[in-house]
Design a protein around this motif. Sequence first.
Motif, PDB file in Angstrom:
ATOM      1  N   ARG A 140       0.694  -1.216   0.152  1.00  0.00           N
ATOM      2  CA  ARG A 140      -0.042  -0.094   0.172  1.00  0.00           C
ATOM      3  C   ARG A 140       1.149   1.317  -0.439  1.00  0.00           C
ATOM      4  NH1 ARG A 140      -5.488   0.350   0.550  1.00  0.00           N
ATOM      5  NH2 ARG A 140      -5.428   2.232   1.558  1.00  0.00           N
ATOM      6  N   ALA A 141       0.749   2.173  -0.620  1.00  0.00           N
ATOM      7  CA  ALA A 141       1.077   2.894  -0.398  1.00  0.00           C
ATOM      8  C   ALA A 141       1.058   4.520  -0.589  1.00  0.00           C
ATOM      9  CB  ALA A 141       1.645   3.904  -2.624  1.00  0.00           C
ATOM     10  N   GLU A 142       1.708   5.139   0.470  1.00  0.00           N
ATOM     11  CA  GLU A 142       1.637   6.375   1.342  1.00  0.00           C
ATOM     12  C   GLU A 142       2.172   7.717   0.317  1.00  0.00           C
ATOM     13  OE1 GLU A 142       2.998   6.802   5.381  1.00  0.00           O
ATOM     14  OE2 GLU A 142       3.231   4.611   5.174  1.00  0.00           O
ATOM     15  N   LEU A 143       0.721   8.309  -0.007  1.00  0.00           N
ATOM     16  CA  LEU A 143       0.780   9.216  -1.128  1.00  0.00           C
ATOM     17  C   LEU A 143       1.507  10.801  -0.404  1.00  0.00           C
ATOM     18  CD1 LEU A 143      -2.322   8.248  -3.421  1.00  0.00           C
ATOM     19  CD2 LEU A 143       0.239   7.957  -3.154  1.00  0.00           C
ATOM     20  N   GLU A 144       2.305  11.268  -0.643  1.00  0.00           N
ATOM     21  CA  GLU A 144       3.070  12.849  -0.997  1.00  0.00           C
ATOM     22  C   GLU A 144       3.185  14.014  -1.523  1.00  0.00           C
ATOM     23  OE1 GLU A 144       6.903  14.327   1.414  1.00  0.00           O
ATOM     24  OE2 GLU A 144       6.944  12.372   1.405  1.00  0.00           O
ATOM     25  N   GLU A 145       1.786  14.982  -1.466  1.00  0.00           N
ATOM     26  CA  GLU A 145       1.685  15.543  -1.875  1.00  0.00           C
ATOM     27  C   GLU A 145       3.598  16.252  -2.766  1.00  0.00           C
ATOM     28  OE1 GLU A 145      -0.536  19.099  -4.486  1.00  0.00           O
ATOM     29  OE2 GLU A 145      -1.266  17.748  -2.941  1.00  0.00           O
ATOM     30  N   VAL A 146       3.904  16.480  -3.674  1.00  0.00           N
ATOM     31  CA  VAL A 146       5.256  17.216  -3.524  1.00  0.00           C
ATOM     32  C   VAL A 146       5.044  18.438  -5.026  1.00  0.00           C
ATOM     33  CG1 VAL A 146       6.522  15.491  -2.162  1.00  0.00           C
ATOM     34  CG2 VAL A 146       6.568  15.419  -5.183  1.00  0.00           C
ATOM     35  N   ASP A 147       5.938  19.581  -4.872  1.00  0.00           N
ATOM     36  CA  ASP A 147       5.843  20.859  -5.689  1.00  0.00           C
ATOM     37  C   ASP A 147       6.964  20.140  -6.871  1.00  0.00           C
ATOM     38  OD1 ASP A 147       4.690  22.344  -3.926  1.00  0.00           O
ATOM     39  OD2 ASP A 147       6.480  23.062  -2.939  1.00  0.00           O
ATOM     40  N   ARG A 148       8.086  19.219  -6.576  1.00  0.00           N
ATOM     41  CA  ARG A 148       8.841  19.190  -7.504  1.00  0.00           C
ATOM     42  C   ARG A 148       9.106  17.520  -7.301  1.00  0.00           C
ATOM     43  NH1 ARG A 148      14.455  21.049  -8.876  1.00  0.00           N
ATOM     44  NH2 ARG A 148      14.240  19.931 -11.230  1.00  0.00           N
ATOM     45  N   LEU A 149       9.639  16.112  -8.335  1.00  0.00           N
ATOM     46  CA  LEU A 149       9.838  15.569  -8.400  1.00  0.00           C
ATOM     47  C   LEU A 149      11.127  14.916  -8.650  1.00  0.00           C
ATOM     48  CD1 LEU A 149       7.417  13.440 -10.049  1.00  0.00           C
ATOM     49  CD2 LEU A 149       7.168  13.673  -8.230  1.00  0.00           C
ATOM     50  N   SER A 150      11.973  14.357  -7.974  1.00  0.00           N
ATOM     51  CA  SER A 150      13.888  14.697  -8.270  1.00  0.00           C
ATOM     52  C   SER A 150      13.976  14.461  -9.983  1.00  0.00           C
ATOM     53  CB  SER A 150      13.876  12.762  -6.972  1.00  0.00           C
ATOM     54  OG  SER A 150      14.039  12.474  -8.119  1.00  0.00           O
ATOM     55  N   ASP A 151      15.408  14.760 -10.373  1.00  0.00           N
ATOM     56  CA  ASP A 151      15.790  14.327 -11.901  1.00  0.00           C
ATOM     57  C   ASP A 151      16.084  13.169 -11.748  1.00  0.00           C
ATOM     58  OD1 ASP A 151      15.091  17.460 -12.386  1.00  0.00           O
ATOM     59  OD2 ASP A 151      17.155  17.902 -11.757  1.00  0.00           O
ATOM     60  N   THR A 152      15.937  12.486 -12.813  1.00  0.00           N
ATOM     61  CA  THR A 152      16.774  11.475 -13.196  1.00  0.00           C
ATOM     62  C   THR A 152      17.518  11.036 -14.856  1.00  0.00           C
ATOM     63  OG1 THR A 152      14.674  10.357 -14.816  1.00  0.00           O
ATOM     64  CG2 THR A 152      14.737  10.220 -12.073  1.00  0.00           C
ATOM     65  N   ILE A 153      18.505  10.628 -15.019  1.00  0.00           N
ATOM     66  CA  ILE A 153      18.543  10.661 -16.928  1.00  0.00           C
ATOM     67  C   ILE A 153      17.663  10.496 -18.062  1.00  0.00           C
ATOM     68  CG2 ILE A 153      19.771   9.721 -18.522  1.00  0.00           C
ATOM     69  CD1 ILE A 153      21.659   8.806 -16.029  1.00  0.00           C
ATOM     70  N   ARG A 154      16.748   9.795 -17.262  1.00  0.00           N
ATOM     71  CA  ARG A 154      15.449   9.857 -18.358  1.00  0.00           C
ATOM     72  C   ARG A 154      14.093  10.453 -18.593  1.00  0.00           C
ATOM     73  NH1 ARG A 154      11.999   4.418 -18.473  1.00  0.00           N
ATOM     74  NH2 ARG A 154      10.239   4.901 -20.551  1.00  0.00           N
ATOM     75  N   GLY A 155      14.300  11.411 -17.034  1.00  0.00           N
ATOM     76  CA  GLY A 155      13.303  11.878 -17.004  1.00  0.00           C
ATOM     77  C   GLY A 155      11.536  10.964 -17.380  1.00  0.00           C
ATOM     78  N   ALA A 156      11.312  12.398 -18.683  1.00  0.00           N
ATOM     79  CA  ALA A 156       9.772  12.226 -18.875  1.00  0.00           C
ATOM     80  C   ALA A 156       9.546  11.753 -19.867  1.00  0.00           C
ATOM     81  CB  ALA A 156       8.926  14.024 -18.502  1.00  0.00           C
ATOM     82  N   GLY A 157      11.105  11.702 -20.314  1.00  0.00           N
ATOM     83  CA  GLY A 157      10.828  10.354 -21.050  1.00  0.00           C
ATOM     84  C   GLY A 157      10.269   9.030 -21.638  1.00  0.00           C
ATOM     85  N   GLY A 158       9.363   8.355 -22.888  1.00  0.00           N
ATOM     86  CA  GLY A 158       8.519   7.277 -21.833  1.00  0.00           C
ATOM     87  C   GLY A 158       8.053   7.183 -23.788  1.00  0.00           C
ATOM     88  N   PHE A 159       6.731   6.182 -23.590  1.00  0.00           N
ATOM     89  CA  PHE A 159       6.404   5.441 -25.003  1.00  0.00           C
ATOM     90  C   PHE A 159       7.824   5.447 -26.137  1.00  0.00           C
ATOM     91  CE2 PHE A 159       2.979   7.732 -22.290  1.00  0.00           C
ATOM     92  CZ  PHE A 159       1.778   6.273 -22.366  1.00  0.00           C
ATOM     93  N   GLY A 160       8.592   5.034 -25.874  1.00  0.00           N
ATOM     94  CA  GLY A 160       9.274   4.976 -26.773  1.00  0.00           C
ATOM     95  C   GLY A 160      10.617   5.581 -26.875  1.00  0.00           C
ATOM     96  N   SER A 161      11.547   6.476 -25.929  1.00  0.00           N
ATOM     97  CA  SER A 161      11.880   7.382 -25.847  1.00  0.00           C
ATOM     98  C   SER A 161      13.348   6.968 -26.275  1.00  0.00           C
ATOM     99  CB  SER A 161      11.482   8.726 -24.699  1.00  0.00           C
ATOM    100  OG  SER A 161      12.210   7.623 -23.278  1.00  0.00           O
ATOM    101  N   THR A 162      13.662   5.443 -25.588  1.00  0.00           N
ATOM    102  CA  THR A 162      14.593   4.665 -25.527  1.00  0.00           C
ATOM    103  C   THR A 162      14.684   4.214 -26.955  1.00  0.00           C
ATOM    104  OG1 THR A 162      13.680   2.998 -24.104  1.00  0.00           O
ATOM    105  CG2 THR A 162      15.157   4.762 -23.000  1.00  0.00           C
ATOM    106  N   GLY A 163      14.114   4.246 -27.531  1.00  0.00           N
ATOM    107  CA  GLY A 163      14.560   3.413 -29.088  1.00  0.00           C
ATOM    108  C   GLY A 163      13.379   2.537 -29.406  1.00  0.00           C
ATOM    109  N   VAL A 164      13.099   1.776 -30.476  1.00  0.00           N
ATOM    110  CA  VAL A 164      11.800   0.962 -30.631  1.00  0.00           C
ATOM    111  C   VAL A 164      11.848  -0.353 -29.928  1.00  0.00           C
ATOM    112  CG1 VAL A 164      10.626  -0.151 -32.200  1.00  0.00           C
ATOM    113  CG2 VAL A 164      11.612   2.048 -33.024  1.00  0.00           C
TER     114      VAL A 164
END
Length: 145
Positions: A121-145
């Motif tokens: 069970r997740a404990e949700l915590e609303e924050v103003d900002r998420l931490s940075d990662t190399i991938r970031g918001a890239g999704g849906f094929g952002s790493t190749g086909v």
Amino acid sequence: MQSAKVKLVKLVDSAKLPRYEHEDDSGLDLFALEEQDIPPGKTALIGTGIAIELPLGTEAQIRPRSGLALKHSITVLNTPGTVDAGYRGEIGVILINHGQESFKVLKHMKIAQMVIVPVIRAELEEVDRLSDTIRGAGGFGSTGV
């Protein structure tokens, strides 16, 4: 291998109880209660005639059978289906026919697998900002086909 005690009841005398086919299987086979045709492109709710009582902190995931998928293009529509620990009704399986021909579900045919898994069970915590990662918001094929 861990174990968990799952209580079950036959809601119909002719129901076939779930079972592991092999000692090291992770999924219990679920069996159809009665015959039903599924036309191409259509879905059907297949009853099992059983209800279960899961331990708190677990869920049952209803998953497709690979043989039905490969040989007949039959799969579980909402895979994995979730059975919560508090649910006490009949286990039903929503099958869809992706094939070109009608498919006949036979009484006591293996139609799906049921895997009992722990739940976090997740404990949700609303924050103003998420931490940075190399991938970031890239999704849906952002790493190749």
